[in-house]
Design a protein around this motif. Structure first.
Motif, PDB file in Angstrom:
ATOM      1  N   TYR A 143      47.621  49.083  33.211  1.00  0.00           N
ATOM      2  CA  TYR A 143      46.550  48.290  33.801  1.00  0.00           C
ATOM      3  C   TYR A 143      45.958  48.967  35.038  1.00  0.00           C
ATOM      4  O   TYR A 143      46.536  49.872  35.629  1.00  0.00           O
ATOM      5  CB  TYR A 143      47.022  46.875  34.132  1.00  0.00           C
ATOM      6  CG  TYR A 143      48.367  46.769  34.819  1.00  0.00           C
ATOM      7  CD1 TYR A 143      48.549  47.197  36.120  1.00  0.00           C
ATOM      8  CD2 TYR A 143      49.461  46.223  34.154  1.00  0.00           C
ATOM      9  CE1 TYR A 143      49.779  47.093  36.750  1.00  0.00           C
ATOM     10  CE2 TYR A 143      50.701  46.108  34.768  1.00  0.00           C
ATOM     11  CZ  TYR A 143      50.855  46.545  36.068  1.00  0.00           C
ATOM     12  OH  TYR A 143      52.075  46.446  36.682  1.00  0.00           O
ATOM     13  N   GLU A 144      44.778  48.497  35.413  1.00  0.00           N
ATOM     14  CA  GLU A 144      44.013  49.121  36.487  1.00  0.00           C
ATOM     15  C   GLU A 144      44.674  48.893  37.840  1.00  0.00           C
ATOM     16  O   GLU A 144      45.076  47.778  38.183  1.00  0.00           O
ATOM     17  CB  GLU A 144      42.601  48.538  36.500  1.00  0.00           C
ATOM     18  CG  GLU A 144      41.609  49.330  37.313  1.00  0.00           C
ATOM     19  CD  GLU A 144      40.189  48.797  37.128  1.00  0.00           C
ATOM     20  OE1 GLU A 144      39.919  47.692  37.616  1.00  0.00           O
ATOM     21  OE2 GLU A 144      39.376  49.490  36.500  1.00  0.00           O
ATOM     22  N   SER A 145      44.797  49.983  38.602  1.00  0.00           N
ATOM     23  CA  SER A 145      45.412  49.929  39.925  1.00  0.00           C
ATOM     24  C   SER A 145      44.836  51.043  40.779  1.00  0.00           C
ATOM     25  O   SER A 145      44.404  52.082  40.261  1.00  0.00           O
ATOM     26  CB  SER A 145      46.933  50.094  39.808  1.00  0.00           C
ATOM     27  OG  SER A 145      47.529  50.283  41.078  1.00  0.00           O
TER      28      SER A 145
ATOM     29  N   ALA B  86      45.264  45.940  40.267  1.00  0.00           N
ATOM     30  CA  ALA B  86      43.978  45.393  40.688  1.00  0.00           C
ATOM     31  C   ALA B  86      43.472  44.413  39.634  1.00  0.00           C
ATOM     32  O   ALA B  86      42.861  43.396  39.953  1.00  0.00           O
ATOM     33  CB  ALA B  86      42.960  46.508  40.893  1.00  0.00           C
ATOM     34  N   ASP B  87      43.746  44.740  38.370  1.00  0.00           N
ATOM     35  CA  ASP B  87      43.308  43.877  37.266  1.00  0.00           C
ATOM     36  C   ASP B  87      44.258  44.079  36.091  1.00  0.00           C
ATOM     37  O   ASP B  87      44.298  45.161  35.498  1.00  0.00           O
ATOM     38  CB  ASP B  87      41.882  44.219  36.856  1.00  0.00           C
ATOM     39  CG  ASP B  87      41.278  43.181  35.912  1.00  0.00           C
ATOM     40  OD1 ASP B  87      42.033  42.542  35.169  1.00  0.00           O
ATOM     41  OD2 ASP B  87      40.039  43.023  35.918  1.00  0.00           O
ATOM     42  N   PHE B  88      45.032  43.054  35.745  1.00  0.00           N
ATOM     43  CA  PHE B  88      46.002  43.155  34.659  1.00  0.00           C
ATOM     44  C   PHE B  88      45.334  43.251  33.290  1.00  0.00           C
ATOM     45  O   PHE B  88      45.976  43.651  32.321  1.00  0.00           O
ATOM     46  CB  PHE B  88      46.925  41.927  34.653  1.00  0.00           C
ATOM     47  CG  PHE B  88      47.821  41.840  35.849  1.00  0.00           C
ATOM     48  CD1 PHE B  88      48.843  42.760  36.046  1.00  0.00           C
ATOM     49  CD2 PHE B  88      47.657  40.829  36.781  1.00  0.00           C
ATOM     50  CE1 PHE B  88      49.676  42.682  37.152  1.00  0.00           C
ATOM     51  CE2 PHE B  88      48.493  40.736  37.892  1.00  0.00           C
ATOM     52  CZ  PHE B  88      49.509  41.663  38.073  1.00  0.00           C
ATOM     53  N   GLU B  89      44.083  42.900  33.208  1.00  0.00           N
ATOM     54  CA  GLU B  89      43.414  42.815  31.913  1.00  0.00           C
ATOM     55  C   GLU B  89      42.614  44.063  31.568  1.00  0.00           C
ATOM     56  O   GLU B  89      42.052  44.148  30.477  1.00  0.00           O
ATOM     57  CB  GLU B  89      42.505  41.585  31.896  1.00  0.00           C
ATOM     58  CG  GLU B  89      43.266  40.279  32.095  1.00  0.00           C
ATOM     59  CD  GLU B  89      42.345  39.120  32.452  1.00  0.00           C
ATOM     60  OE1 GLU B  89      41.229  39.072  31.912  1.00  0.00           O
ATOM     61  OE2 GLU B  89      42.750  38.278  33.280  1.00  0.00           O
ATOM     62  N   LYS B  90      42.544  45.004  32.502  1.00  0.00           N
ATOM     63  CA  LYS B  90      41.783  46.227  32.262  1.00  0.00           C
ATOM     64  C   LYS B  90      42.712  47.434  32.207  1.00  0.00           C
ATOM     65  O   LYS B  90      43.620  47.559  33.027  1.00  0.00           O
ATOM     66  CB  LYS B  90      40.747  46.435  33.364  1.00  0.00           C
ATOM     67  CG  LYS B  90      39.601  45.451  33.344  1.00  0.00           C
ATOM     68  CD  LYS B  90      38.586  45.778  34.448  1.00  0.00           C
ATOM     69  CE  LYS B  90      37.427  44.802  34.442  1.00  0.00           C
ATOM     70  NZ  LYS B  90      36.473  45.096  35.547  1.00  0.00           N
TER      71      LYS B  90
END
Length: 522
Positions: free
Chosen positions: A78-80, A89-93
Motif C-alpha cells: 500500500y501507498e506510504s 498513507a492510503d491502505f487502498e492504493k
C-alpha cells in the motif's frame, strides 16, 4: 515494526532460555509450504526506474519455482511515504512504484495458475499525516474519520504517539512524516478493517479467490498495542472477531502473526489471538548462535510444543535482522548449516530473498532514520557485475547515504549468475535441501524431537511421520566430530556420504567440520 532495532542480539541470546513446565506433544500438521519472503522494492525492476515492482516479481516466478519455493510473502504494497511501505498513507492504493491494481491482479492470478500461494503483509495499526483520516479529522471532531484515529485530547489536535512514544519518522530520503495510532477500539475502525481485509481476499467478490490472497502476515501484532494501556485486550475485542469473519469469506485463509515481543515463543498468539501461525523468532536467533545449549533450550519449545493445528514459521533471516551471511562472515560451510536448519527442522520454512545466494548486510547507524535497515534490504544480485537489467538499486539514486550502501560488489561470488552453474554453490545447496525436503514425508509433515548425543558441538533431532523416521545430525564447529547418538536402527543415507555404525544400540557417526548428515532409520 520497521524502526531502529527493537532489541539487540545480545539481549535476545541472553533471554533464549528453556520454557519450563511444558510436556512434549506433536504440533505437526501436513505442510508442504516453503515461503519466499521478498522485499519487493529490491527484487527485480521491470521498467528501468530502479525500483523492484509487481511485474518484476511476475517475470521471476520461473526462478522461484526453479528454486523450489511454493508461496510468496511480500512486504506491504500500500501507498506510504516510506520506502518499506509500513505506516500507510492510503491502505487502498498500491504504491505506484510497484505498479497498478491491474498489475497486482495479473500477478496474483499467475501465482495461482502455477499452484503457488500469496501472502500479504498488513499493518493497519498506524497511519501518517498523509492519510485522509488525519487530514479530514484533525481539529474536526465531527469528521466521519474522527474515530479512526486515537487522540490524546478532546479537540482532535493531538494524535496519539506510536511505539516508543514517537510522533513521526524520518525517511531515508530526508522526508519526515508524522505518524499516529489507529483507534482499533472504535466500531468505525473495526468495520473499515473488515472491509479492507475482505477486499484483498476476494477483490471482485465472486467467491472464487483466484484473484485474492491466500493469507496475511500481521505485522507488530499486540494484545495491548505498544503497551500503552490505551488499546488493551485487542485479541478479544479486535483480532479474533475480525479473523473469524474473514474465515467465513474464505475458510482456507491463513493468518500468520509477527509477535511484537521478540522474546516470546508466540504461544499466547496461537492460543488467544486466532492466528494459524507465528514466526519462530527465538529459534531463529538460536540457530544463528551456533550454540547447542541455546538450540536445546528453544527447539523443542518452538517445534514440539505447539497447540494442535498451529504452526511456527522457521527462518534464519528476514527484513528486520542482519543477513545470516553477515553473522557467519560469508563462510560457505556455515551458510549451508543455516540452510539445513531452515529447511529440515520443521514448521513452515521461509527463505528471505537473496538468502539462497549468501547476500550480506547488517544495520547501519545513520541516526534517527529508516535508512539504517537498508543494508538488510539491498538489491537481489542477479548478475556477476551487479549491474544490468532488473537490478533494483533504488537506494543508490537519492538520499545522503546513497554512496554508502556497498555490500553488492561485483565479482564476489555472490550472484545468481555466478552460483547457478556451480554445483558446490549455496544456491544449488538450497535447491538440493528443498528437493530432499519435498521428497521425504517426515520433513514435510513429521513431528520433531531433539535426540541426545555425546558431543557438545553436535545437534541431532528426529523427524517422524506415519511411515518414515529421519535422523538429522549437524556439526556446529570447525572440527571433525565423532558422535554417539541415542538412536538405533539401520541408517540409510539421505544427506551426506557418511553412514553411521550401530554400536551397542546407538548410532556412531563421524561428521566433517560444519557437516550435515541425515539418515532414514529402518
Amino acid at each position: 515494526m520497521k524502526l531502529t532495532r527493537l532489541i539487540t542480539f545480545a539481549c535476545l541470546l541472553f533471554w533464549l532460555t528453556p520454557v519450563a513446565g511444558q510436556s512434549l506433544k506433536s504440533g505437526a500438521a501436513n505442510n508442504d509450504e516453503i515461503i519466499y519472503h521478498i522485499f519487493q522494492r529490491s527484487f527485480y525492476d521491470s521498467n528501468g526506474d530502479y525500483h523492484g515492482d509487481l511485474n518484476g516479481i511476475r517475470q521471476k516466478l520461473d526462478y522461484m519455482q526453479q528454486l523450489g519455493v511454493t508461496s510468496i510473502l511480500l512486504t506491504p504494497l500500500y501507498e506510504s511515504a516510506f520506502y518499506h511501505n509500513y505506516f500507510a498513507a492510503d491502505f487502498e492504493k498500491i504504491d505506484p512504484k510497484y505498479g497498478t491494481m491491474a498489475d497486482y491482479l495479473k500477478l496474483i492470478r499467475e501465482i495461482h495458475r502455477r499452484g503457488m500461494k500469496f501472502y500479504m503483509d498488513m499493518e493497519t495499526q498506524y497511519v501518517t499525516e498523509d492519510s485522509r483520516w488525519w487530514k479530514k479529522a484533525f481539529g474536526n471532531t465531527q469528521s466521519p474519520y474522527s474515530d479512526y484515529i486515537l487522540w490524546d485530547d478532546k479537540e482532535n489536535k493531538k494524535p496519539s504517539t506510536i511505539v516508543f512514544n514517537l510522533t513521526g519518522l524520518r525517511g531515508y530520503d530526508g522526508v519526515t512524516r508524522k505518524i499516529t495510532t489507529a483507534n482499533l477500539n472504535s466500531e468505525a475502525s473495526k468495520a473499515y478493517n473488515l472491509k479492507l481485509f475482505s477486499y484483498w481476499i476476494d477483490p471482485n467478490a465472486d467467491g472464487k479467490f483466484d484473484d485474492g490472497v491466500d493469507g496475511f502476515r500481521l505485522d507488530h501484532m499486540m494484545d495491548d498495542l505498544d503497551n500503552k494501556g490505551r488499546l488493551p485486550h485487542l485479541f478479544q475485542t479486535f483480532w479474533n472477531p475480525l479473523l473469524a469473519k474473514l474465515r467465513t469469506i474464505n475458510p482456507k485463509i491463513k493468518i500468520v502473526a509477527e509477535q511484537a515481543n521478540w522474546f516470546s515463543l508466540g504461544n499466547e498468539y496461537l492460543q488467544n489471538a486466532g492466528v494459524d501461525g507465528v514466526f519462530g523468532l527465538r529459534l531463529c536467533f538460536a540457530i544463528r548462535s551456533f550454540d547447542k545449549k541455546l538450540l536445546l533450550a528453544n527447539a523443542d519449545s518452538t517445534l514440539a510444543m505447539l497447540p494442535p493445528g498451529k504452526q511456527q514459521v522457521v527462518f534464519i533471516e528476514n527484513h528486520d535482522v542482519p543477513r545470516f551471511s553477515y553473522g557467519v562472515k560469508g563462510d560457505l560451510t556455515k551458510l549451508k548449516v543455516g540452510a539445513a536448519f531452515n529447511l529440515l527442522m520443521g514448521g513452515i520454512p521461509a527463505i528471505y530473498y537473496g538468502q539462497e545466494l549468501g547476500m550480506t548486510g547488517t544495520s547501519a547507524n545513520f541516526g534517527a532514520t529508516d535508512a539504517n535497515e537498508i543494508p538488510d534490504r539491498q538489491a537481489f544480485e542477479w548478475y556477476k557485475s551487479d549491474t544490468g537489467k532488473g537490478m533494483a538499486l533504488w537506494y543508490k539514486q537519492t538520499g545522503p547515504w546513497k554512496d554508502q550502501f556497498n555490500d553488492d560488489k561485483p565479482n564476489d561470488g555472490i550472484s545468481l549468475e555466478e552460483e547457478r552453474n556451480d554445483p558446490n554453490s549455496l544456491w544449488n545447496y538450497y535447491r538440493q535441501m528443498i528437493a530432499i525436503r519435498k521428497a521425504n514425508p517426515a520433513f514435510v509433515s513429521g513431528s520433531y524431537k531433539t535426540v541426545n548425543n555425546d558431543q557438545e558441538h553436535v545437534f541431532s533431532f528426529i523427524r517422524k511421520s506415519a511411515g518414515q523416521t529421519i535422523l538429522v545430525a549437524i556439526n556446529l564447529w570447525d572440527k571433525e566430530a565423532e558422535v554417539v547418538i541415542n538412536a538405533g536402527g539401520n541408517a540409510v543415507n539421505i544427506i551426506g556420504d557418511v553412514r553411521p555404525v550401530l554400536k551397542e544400540g546407538k548410532l556412531v557417526v563421524r561428521l566433517p567440520p560444519f557437516g550435515v548428515g541425515a539418515w532414514e532409520l529402518k
